[in-house]
Every structure is written in structure tokens, then in C-alpha cells.
Design an enzyme around this catalytic site. Structure first.
Site, mmCIF file in Angstrom:
data_model
loop_
_atom_site.group_PDB
_atom_site.id
_atom_site.type_symbol
_atom_site.label_atom_id
_atom_site.label_comp_id
_atom_site.label_asym_id
_atom_site.label_seq_id
_atom_site.Cartn_x
_atom_site.Cartn_y
_atom_site.Cartn_z
ATOM 1 N N HIS A 60 0.444 0.474 -5.162
ATOM 2 C CA HIS A 60 1.757 0.846 -4.639
ATOM 3 C C HIS A 60 2.827 0.043 -5.381
ATOM 4 C CE1 HIS A 60 0.270 2.437 -0.453
ATOM 5 N NE2 HIS A 60 -0.310 3.035 -1.479
ATOM 6 N N GLU A 62 5.283 -1.760 -4.409
ATOM 7 C CA GLU A 62 5.528 -3.114 -3.918
ATOM 8 C C GLU A 62 4.467 -4.091 -4.417
ATOM 9 O OE1 GLU A 62 5.324 -0.240 -2.186
ATOM 10 O OE2 GLU A 62 6.130 -0.509 -0.164
ATOM 11 N N CYS A 90 4.267 0.483 3.584
ATOM 12 C CA CYS A 90 3.099 0.777 4.406
ATOM 13 C C CYS A 90 2.550 -0.547 4.967
ATOM 14 C CB CYS A 90 2.048 1.499 3.561
ATOM 15 S SG CYS A 90 1.178 0.427 2.396
ATOM 16 N N CYS A 93 1.288 -3.036 2.214
ATOM 17 C CA CYS A 93 2.350 -3.694 1.449
ATOM 18 C C CYS A 93 3.141 -4.653 2.327
ATOM 19 C CB CYS A 93 3.265 -2.655 0.813
ATOM 20 S SG CYS A 93 2.461 -1.727 -0.509
HETATM 21 ZN ZN LIG Z 1 2.224 0.359 0.327
#
Ligand SMILES: [Zn+2]
Length: 157
Positions: A60, A62, A90, A93
């Protein structure tokens, strides 16, 4: 009125994150981008989603930005750093943001289905969460939300 002119001269951190989201979209990834600023306010890492390219469900924006910033600073903690991301992080993260000791989290669009900050598990409000960043949502929200809507609409078509 001068906001737009200022932004053209010097992109805001969220502008940089949105550019990363657009670049991710260009690679066929979910359009999410993230930028990390040093304690002095300088962008030190930026990334977009690369889960398909890297065949890595944890890639992801992040997490990639956190890894890059840690490498750049030579530390496993990003104390005093701020993270900008186009979508509410999410749960995975959000936990990483806590572990990294990020000072402030700025996100664009809220994510009622997949978010883990102000929705779902609300990671930072758990007693087991030992570092809570300051959280500011809705930054550049309309651009981020429009990009995601267009992306998922195109996928369904
Ligand atoms: Zn994430």
C-alpha cells in the site's frame, strides 16, 4: 482566491499525494498515493500503491512511503514526521503509522468500507495502540474521492 495560484507555485503535500495516486492509476493500481514530510516539513518519501506490480498485498502507498522514509532517515521510527495519504488508511497501514511514530496523519477521502482510522476497527483508539498520531481527515477529499469513484466505475463497466 490566491489559494489556486499559490498551489500552482508550490504543490501542497496533498497535491503530491494526489499525483502519486494518479501515477498508481496509470500503472493499473488502485489510485492511492502517500507522502511523508520530515519534521522540517520537507517531502522525504512518496509512493503510490504497487500491490499488483510487486505481487505484494502489503504494498500500500502508506507502507511503501514509510519504508522509504525510514531508509532515508536511517531509523525505524519517523518521530516528528507527518504522513499525507489520499484515502483513509486501512487497519494494516494505520497500525504501521502508529509503529512508525508518525506525528500527524492527514488523509483525503474517508473509507467507510475499508478504513481503519475513523471507521471499522479504529486502530488508534484501541488500548493496545501505544502511539496515536493527530488525525486530520477530509484534506483534498473531493479530488481523491472523484479519482477513486472513476476508477471503480471503470472497473465495473
Ligand atoms: Zn493500507
Amino acid at each position: 482566491m490566491s489559494d489556486a495560484a499559490d498551489r500552482q507555485q508550490k504543490p501542497t503535500p496533498m497535491d503530491l499525494a494526489l499525483a502519486e495516486a494518479r501515477a498508481a492509476e496509470g500503472r493499473g493500481e488502485v489510485p492511492i498515493g502517500a507522502v511523508i514530510l520530515s519534521p522540517a516539513g520537507e517531502p522525504i518519501a512518496r509512493a503510490g500503491n504497487r500491490t499488483l506490480e510487486l505481487k505484494d498485498p502489503t504494498a500500500h502507498a502508506e507502507l511503501l512511503a514509510i519504508r522509504a522514509a525510514c531508509e532515508r532517515l536511517g531509523s525505524e521510527r519517523l518521530t516528528g514526521c507527518d504522513l499525507y495519504v489520499t484515502l483513509e488508511p486501512c487497519p494494516m497501514c494505520a497500525a504501521a503509522i502508529s509503529f512508525a511514530r508518525i506525528r500527524r496523519l492527514y488523509y483525503g477521502a474517508a473509507d467507510e468500507k475499508g478504513g481503519g482510522v475513523d471507521h471499522g476497527p479504529r486502530i488508534f483508539s484501541h488500548p493496545t495502540c501505544h502511539h496515536r498520531p493527530e488525525v486530520y481527515g477530509g484534506i483534498g477529499e473531493s479530488d481523491a474521492a472523484a479519482m477513486l469513484r472513476a476508477f471503480f466505475a471503470a472497473r465495473r463497466a
